[in-house]
Design an enzyme around this catalytic site. Structure first.
Site, short mmCIF file in Angstrom:
data_model
loop_
_atom_site.label_atom_id
_atom_site.label_comp_id
_atom_site.label_asym_id
_atom_site.label_seq_id
_atom_site.Cartn_x
_atom_site.Cartn_y
_atom_site.Cartn_z
N SER A 166 35.88 145.30 3.06
CA SER A 166 35.72 143.85 3.19
C SER A 166 34.24 143.48 3.19
O SER A 166 33.36 144.34 3.06
CB SER A 166 36.37 143.36 4.49
OG SER A 166 35.63 143.83 5.61
N SER A 169 32.64 142.08 5.77
CA SER A 169 32.19 141.84 7.14
C SER A 169 30.84 142.47 7.46
O SER A 169 30.20 142.08 8.43
CB SER A 169 33.24 142.35 8.14
OG SER A 169 33.29 143.76 8.13
N SER A 187 33.45 138.13 10.33
CA SER A 187 33.71 139.47 10.85
C SER A 187 34.64 139.41 12.05
O SER A 187 34.39 138.67 13.01
CB SER A 187 32.39 140.16 11.25
OG SER A 187 32.65 141.39 11.89
N LYS A 242 31.63 148.79 11.89
CA LYS A 242 30.80 147.70 12.42
C LYS A 242 29.50 148.30 12.94
O LYS A 242 29.32 149.51 13.01
CB LYS A 242 31.51 146.98 13.57
CG LYS A 242 32.89 146.42 13.25
CD LYS A 242 32.86 145.28 12.27
CE LYS A 242 34.27 144.77 11.98
NZ LYS A 242 34.26 143.71 10.92
#
Length: 311
Positions: free
Chosen positions: A89, A91, A255, A146
Site C-alpha cells: 500500500s 502508507s 496510514s 510501519k
C-alpha cells in the site's frame, strides 16, 4: 496468511529430508549389496550408469535428495537472516511505494523458530526511526510495515498533525527528558505525491538518529475521534507499555497504524526493513507498453532509481 509460506516451506523441507534419510538408511544398503554382488560375479567394477541401471534409486527419493539441500538453505536464510517482503500500500510513502520489494532482516529483533515464532535468541530491540515488519496485532495473520515512533516508556502525542515525544526516563538518571516537538521541515519536492487528486505536502523529520521524510494531506482533518483510547490519557496521547512499541506510517493521513489500533507487542515483530531490492510500477498510462487486457498485477516498468538501502 502471513506465516503460510514459512509453514509450507518448513513442512516440505522436513518431508524431503525424511524421504532422503529413509532412502539412505533403508534402501541404499540393499542397492549397494546388489551392485557389490554383481561386481563380484563379473569381476568388474561398474560405472555410475551401470550401477543406476542395475540398482536404480526411486524417483521420489532421487528428487528429495536433489531438492532437500536447496530447501534447507532457503529455509535457514528465510527464517533466521533475510525474508523478502512486498509493500502492498501507500502508507509508507515517500520512503516506500506500493510495488517496492524489501529485504527484512529477521535477526534484528531476536531469532525465532519459523513455525511457532518462539524467541530462541535475543539479538536486539527496535530503535526510534526503524522501519519494522510485524504481525498486525488485530489480525496476526497479516503482516504490517510501519516506522517505530516510540519505544517502551515513551509518552507520545499526535495533535494537529504535529508529533510530540517525551522519551522514557532512564533509571537512576539525574534528570528525565521533557516533552519535545518532533520538528518537521518543508522538503523540496522533486517528485509530487498524491492522495487521489490531492497533492501531498512533503516534510523531513528526525526520530532518534534517523532522518526521513513524511507526507501530510492538507485536506484531511485530524481523526482524533477514531484514535485508540488508552485509559488515563488524553484522546491524542499514549504512553507505551513495557514490551510494546508505537508505529506510524510515513504517509501520515493515509496510514492505519498505532493511532487507531494501539501498540505492537515485541513478540509480533518480524524484522527490520533494510534494503529495496526491486521496485515495480503498475501505472497504465497512455504511453504504457502493457496492453490494457492484461491483469492489473502485471508490472508496467521497473523503478531502478529506488533500489538501495532504506531509512
Amino acid at each position: 496468511m502471513a506465516n503460510f509460506y514459512s509453514i509450507v516451506l518448513t513442512l516440505v523441507t522436513i518431508v524431503a529430508g525424511l524421504i532422503w534419510l529413509y532412502d539412505a538408511k533403508m534402501k541404499k544398503p540393499a542397492r549397494l549389496a546388489t551392485i557389490a554382488k554383481l561386481e563380484e560375479q563379473t569381476n568388474k567394477t561398474l560405472d555410475d550408469e551401470e550401477r543406476e541401471r542395475v540398482a536404480p534409486q526411486g524417483r521420489v527419493a532421487e528428487f528429495a535428495q536433489s531438492v532437500f539441500p536447496i530447501l534447507f538453505i532457503i529455509l535457514i536464510v528465510r527464517s533466521f537472516f533475510y525474508e523478502p517482503f512486498r509493500i502492498p500500500s501507500a502508507s509508507m510513502m515517500p520512503t516506500m511505494l506500493a510495488g517496492d520489494f524489501v529485504l527484512v532482516q529477521k535477526f534484528s529483533y531476536g531469532v525465532r523458530d519459523p513455525l511457532f515464532r518462539t524467541e530462541l535468541l535475543e539479538t536486539g530491540k527496535p530503535n526510534r526511526g526503524d522501519i519494522a515488519v510485524f504481525k498486525f496485532p488485530v489480525n496476526p495473520q497479516v503482516d504490517f510495515i510501519k516506522r517505530i515512533v516510540a519505544t517502551p516508556g515513551d509518552r507520545i502525542i499526535y495533535r494537529n498533525k504535529t508529533l510530540y515525544l517525551e522519551p522514557a526516563c532512564v533509571d537512576n538518571s539525574a534528570e528525565c527528558p521533557q516533552l519535545q516537538v518532533i520538528e518537521r521541515n518543508v522538503q523540496q519536492q522533486d517528485e509530487v505525491y498524491f492522495s487521489r487528486t490531492t497533492p501531498l505536502q512533503r516534510f523531513s523529520e528526525q526520530l532518534g538518529e534517523v532522518k526521513h521524510e513524511i507526507l501530510i494531506d492538507p485536506t484531511v482533518a485530524p481523526r482524533t475521534a477514531y484514535y485508540f483510547q488508552q485509559a488515563g490519557t488524553a484522546a491524542d496521547e499514549w504512553i507505551v507499555p513495557e514490551g510494546h512499541y508505537f508505529a506510524m506510517g510515513d504517509n501520515r493521513d493515509n496510514s492505519e497504524d498505532s493511532r487507531y489500533w494501539g501498540f505492537v507487542p515485541y513478540e509480533n515483530l518480524v524484522g527490520k526493513a533494510t534494503f529495496i531490492w526491486m521496485s515495480l510500477e503498475f501505472d497504465r498510462g497512455p504511453d504504457s507498453w502493457v496492453p490494457e487486457w492484461l491483469p492489473d498485477w502485471v508490472p508496467s516498468g521497473v523503478r531502478w532509481h529506488r533500489l538501495g538501502n532504506v531509512e
